[in-house]
Design an enzyme around this catalytic site. Structure first.
Site, mmCIF file in Angstrom:
data_model
loop_
_atom_site.group_PDB
_atom_site.id
_atom_site.type_symbol
_atom_site.label_atom_id
_atom_site.label_comp_id
_atom_site.label_asym_id
_atom_site.label_seq_id
_atom_site.Cartn_x
_atom_site.Cartn_y
_atom_site.Cartn_z
ATOM 1 N N SER A 46 0.837 -1.201 0.000
ATOM 2 C CA SER A 46 0.000 0.000 0.000
ATOM 3 C C SER A 46 0.871 1.249 0.000
ATOM 4 O O SER A 46 1.847 1.329 0.745
ATOM 5 C CB SER A 46 -0.890 0.015 1.247
ATOM 6 O OG SER A 46 -1.431 1.309 1.430
ATOM 7 N N TYR A 57 -2.166 5.737 -4.010
ATOM 8 C CA TYR A 57 -3.054 6.890 -3.839
ATOM 9 C C TYR A 57 -2.223 8.092 -4.270
ATOM 10 O O TYR A 57 -1.051 8.187 -3.886
ATOM 11 C CB TYR A 57 -3.423 7.090 -2.364
ATOM 12 C CG TYR A 57 -4.396 6.107 -1.778
ATOM 13 C CD1 TYR A 57 -5.618 5.841 -2.374
ATOM 14 C CD2 TYR A 57 -4.106 5.488 -0.564
ATOM 15 C CE1 TYR A 57 -6.512 4.951 -1.789
ATOM 16 C CE2 TYR A 57 -4.997 4.604 0.026
ATOM 17 C CZ TYR A 57 -6.197 4.350 -0.594
ATOM 18 O OH TYR A 57 -7.084 3.474 -0.014
ATOM 19 N N THR A 110 -5.965 3.180 -6.901
ATOM 20 C CA THR A 110 -7.252 3.056 -6.202
ATOM 21 C C THR A 110 -8.107 4.280 -6.470
ATOM 22 O O THR A 110 -7.686 5.414 -6.228
ATOM 23 C CB THR A 110 -7.012 2.863 -4.693
ATOM 24 O OG1 THR A 110 -6.248 1.674 -4.515
ATOM 25 C CG2 THR A 110 -8.332 2.738 -3.933
ATOM 26 N N LYS A 160 -8.360 -0.023 -9.385
ATOM 27 C CA LYS A 160 -9.019 -0.663 -8.233
ATOM 28 C C LYS A 160 -10.196 0.189 -7.765
ATOM 29 O O LYS A 160 -10.035 1.389 -7.536
ATOM 30 C CB LYS A 160 -8.006 -0.828 -7.091
ATOM 31 C CG LYS A 160 -8.579 -1.423 -5.807
ATOM 32 C CD LYS A 160 -7.479 -1.746 -4.813
ATOM 33 C CE LYS A 160 -7.995 -2.403 -3.555
ATOM 34 N NZ LYS A 160 -8.592 -1.476 -2.599
ATOM 35 N N HIS A 202 -14.133 -1.417 -1.710
ATOM 36 C CA HIS A 202 -13.145 -1.070 -0.680
ATOM 37 C C HIS A 202 -13.522 -1.711 0.662
ATOM 38 O O HIS A 202 -13.312 -1.132 1.718
ATOM 39 C CB HIS A 202 -13.070 0.463 -0.537
ATOM 40 C CG HIS A 202 -11.717 0.993 -0.154
ATOM 41 N ND1 HIS A 202 -10.909 1.677 -1.022
ATOM 42 C CD2 HIS A 202 -11.021 0.944 1.004
ATOM 43 C CE1 HIS A 202 -9.794 2.040 -0.396
ATOM 44 N NE2 HIS A 202 -9.832 1.595 0.838
HETATM 45 C C1 FNR Z 1 -7.881 -1.141 3.277
HETATM 46 N N1 FNR Z 1 -8.012 -0.998 1.893
HETATM 47 C C2 FNR Z 1 -7.086 -0.243 1.192
HETATM 48 N N2 FNR Z 1 -7.166 -0.165 -0.159
HETATM 49 C C3 FNR Z 1 -6.246 0.534 -0.872
HETATM 50 O O1 FNR Z 1 -6.338 0.581 -2.085
HETATM 51 N N3 FNR Z 1 -5.203 1.146 -0.206
HETATM 52 C C4 FNR Z 1 -5.063 1.116 1.145
HETATM 53 O O2 FNR Z 1 -4.108 1.673 1.702
HETATM 54 C C5 FNR Z 1 -6.056 0.429 1.886
HETATM 55 N N4 FNR Z 1 -5.998 0.386 3.264
HETATM 56 C C6 FNR Z 1 -6.866 -0.430 3.960
HETATM 57 C C7 FNR Z 1 -6.736 -0.554 5.339
HETATM 58 C C8 FNR Z 1 -7.569 -1.426 6.046
HETATM 59 C C9 FNR Z 1 -7.410 -1.561 7.530
HETATM 60 C C10 FNR Z 1 -8.560 -2.181 5.345
HETATM 61 C C11 FNR Z 1 -9.437 -3.163 6.068
HETATM 62 C C12 FNR Z 1 -8.704 -2.037 3.988
HETATM 63 C C13 FNR Z 1 -9.048 -1.767 1.144
HETATM 64 C C14 FNR Z 1 -8.517 -3.127 0.744
HETATM 65 O O3 FNR Z 1 -7.491 -3.041 -0.199
HETATM 66 C C15 FNR Z 1 -9.627 -4.015 0.158
HETATM 67 O O4 FNR Z 1 -10.240 -3.358 -0.923
HETATM 68 C C16 FNR Z 1 -10.691 -4.403 1.187
HETATM 69 O O5 FNR Z 1 -10.107 -4.617 2.446
HETATM 70 C C17 FNR Z 1 -11.417 -5.649 0.729
HETATM 71 O O6 FNR Z 1 -12.423 -6.031 1.614
HETATM 72 P P1 FNR Z 1 -12.217 -7.116 2.789
HETATM 73 O O7 FNR Z 1 -11.410 -8.247 2.238
HETATM 74 O O8 FNR Z 1 -11.488 -6.395 3.881
HETATM 75 O O9 FNR Z 1 -13.597 -7.457 3.166
#
Ligand code: FNR
Length: 382
Positions: A110, A132, A158, A257, A281
């Site tokens: 990330s 990002y 994203t 994404k 997300h």
């Molecule tokens: C995320 N997600 C996320 N997505 C992204 O593109 N960059 C990021 O930095 C983050 N950070 C992040 C932190 C935390 C704590 C969570 C739970 C999620 C979203 C992640 O990539 C993904 O899309 C979702 O977590 C998918 O859903 P599930 O598997 O958590 O249900």
């Protein structure tokens, strides 16, 4: 059995994470936005899909390997980018990356991580990088070049957070940004000495709370002070032209994404993207968003076979992996599932989360009479 950690499904790891983390950190990991209808919607939509199994098909050698972007993966699954891994466990990103590498699945770094991309990539394995964009776009272009330099195969941009999401509980818990000790979070942190010593204590011994990563030295600030001008994440002015600039700069696989509309998927294909992530997300951006699995069939009809389709949001079981494949995804991504493992037990917990999803996928395939991933078709579903 050693290594099972007394956890026999993702829900067990989730419970371990809930116990170990301070409430403010736990809720950051777990919760959604606003009234939090979206997380349940993701789950209900997956649960509502049912299978029609076939019998007597010799399932003594089920093969879960699956190509993603033309390269084999041990199962059709990758670890999604999650920015806060470093507060779940000391240097959490490294443990996620290593567990993924050992399990033979890709890991997505990330751009919101507290660790530099070089330090995570040193672990090896199959790495992707998620972006990002910062207010000063040149800072983002620089990190994209660094991600390429360390061998990341794919760039994920994203798109589903054009503005900050409404996470009210962060304020209730005293975990707003910039982060500081306050009346609301102090008792919470003190009541979790294992986490405090194991995560914050270790960072302090190494010179302090981690700063924002992937920035030039003069722009790095501790998370206690927030971003300096230009270094804030800012995407409200991003459009298809802005994304095309990134496509031109990135020589590897290019993935968007957070796509939920077939027309956006078609637009991604037309602009030269190699893949998309059908994702809301994890219901952490727009609460009223369609469940990703409900958005998948129309998107698969529009672009399936012409680009790689990944799906995330709500994957907690091997059966979910098979359902997503059946509806047209090439693979799934998992966000919270490995984070639960990480927060509960560090790297061993991440390994356990992947192993559980792998074993469940294999078992469900056998129950359905499937011997390999090519046999997964929409006909499996009622
Ligand atoms: C995320 N997600 C996320 N997505 C992204 O593109 N960059 C990021 O930095 C983050 N950070 C992040 C932190 C935390 C704590 C969570 C739970 C999620 C979203 C992640 O990539 C993904 O899309 C979702 O977590 C998918 O859903 P599930 O598997 O958590 O249900």
């Amino acid at each position: 059995m050693p290594g099972d950690l007394g956890c026999y499904n993702i829900a067990d790891l989730r419970e371990g994470a809930r116990r170990r983390l301070p409430k403010g950190v736990w809720e950051y990991l777990e919760r959604g936005v606003e009234d939090e209808t979206g997380m349940a919607r993701n789950r209900h939509a997956l649960d509502a899909l049912t299978f029609v199994p076939r019998v007597l098909r010799r399932v003594d050698a089920v093969d879960t390997t699956s190509p993603i972007f033309g390269q084999p993966s041990a199962l059709p699954m990758a670890i999604a980018p999650t920015g806060a891994a470093g507060i779940m466990w000391h240097k959490g990103d490294v443990h996620l990356a290593r567990a993924a590498a050992q399990a033979g699945v890709p890991f997505t770094i990330s751009s919101a991580s507290t660790m530099d991309v070089e330090d995570i990539a040193a672990v090896g394995g199959r790495l992707w990088f998620q972006l990002y964009l910062r207010e000063d776009r040149q800072l983002s272009y620089d990190v994209v070049a660094r991600a390429h330099g360390v061998g990341c195969e794919a760039l994920f941009v994203t798109l589903d957070l054009p503005v900050q999401p409404n996470r009210e509980y962060l304020h209730h818990n005293g975990f707003g940004m910039p982060f500081g000790l306050n009346r609301k979070n102090m008792a919470d942190l003190m009541l979790h000495p294992r986490w405090l010593a194991g995560v914050i204590g270790r960072y302090m011994l190494e010179g302090g709370i981690p700063a924002q990563a992937n920035l030039p030295a003069h722009l790095r600030h501790s998370i206690a002070r927030g971003a300096k001008p230009g270094a804030l994440f800012k995407q409200d002015d991003l459009d298809w032209e802005g994304v095309a600039v990134l496509r031109d700069k990135w020589p590897g696989k290019f993935v968007l994404k957070g796509i939920l509309h077939p027309d956006d998927a078609l637009r991604a294909l037309a602009m030269g993207a190699d893949g998309i992530v059908v994702s809301n997300h994890g219901a952490r951006s727009l609460d009223g968003s369609i469940a990703s699995i409900d958005a998948l069939p129309a998107i698969a009809r529009a672009v399936g076979g012409k680009m790689t389709i990944l799906l995330d949001s709500g994957i907690r079981r091997g059966s979910d992996v098979v359902k997503a494949k059946a509806l047209g995804a090439d693979a799934v991504m998992v966000g919270r599932a490995p984070l639960y493992g990480l927060a509960a037990a560090g790297e061993a917990g991440v390994t356990r989360s992947i192993d559980l999803l792998h074993a469940e996928t294999r078992r469900v395939m056998a129950m359905l009479g499937l011997r390999n991933m090519d046999e997964i078709t929409p006909a499996l579903l009622a």
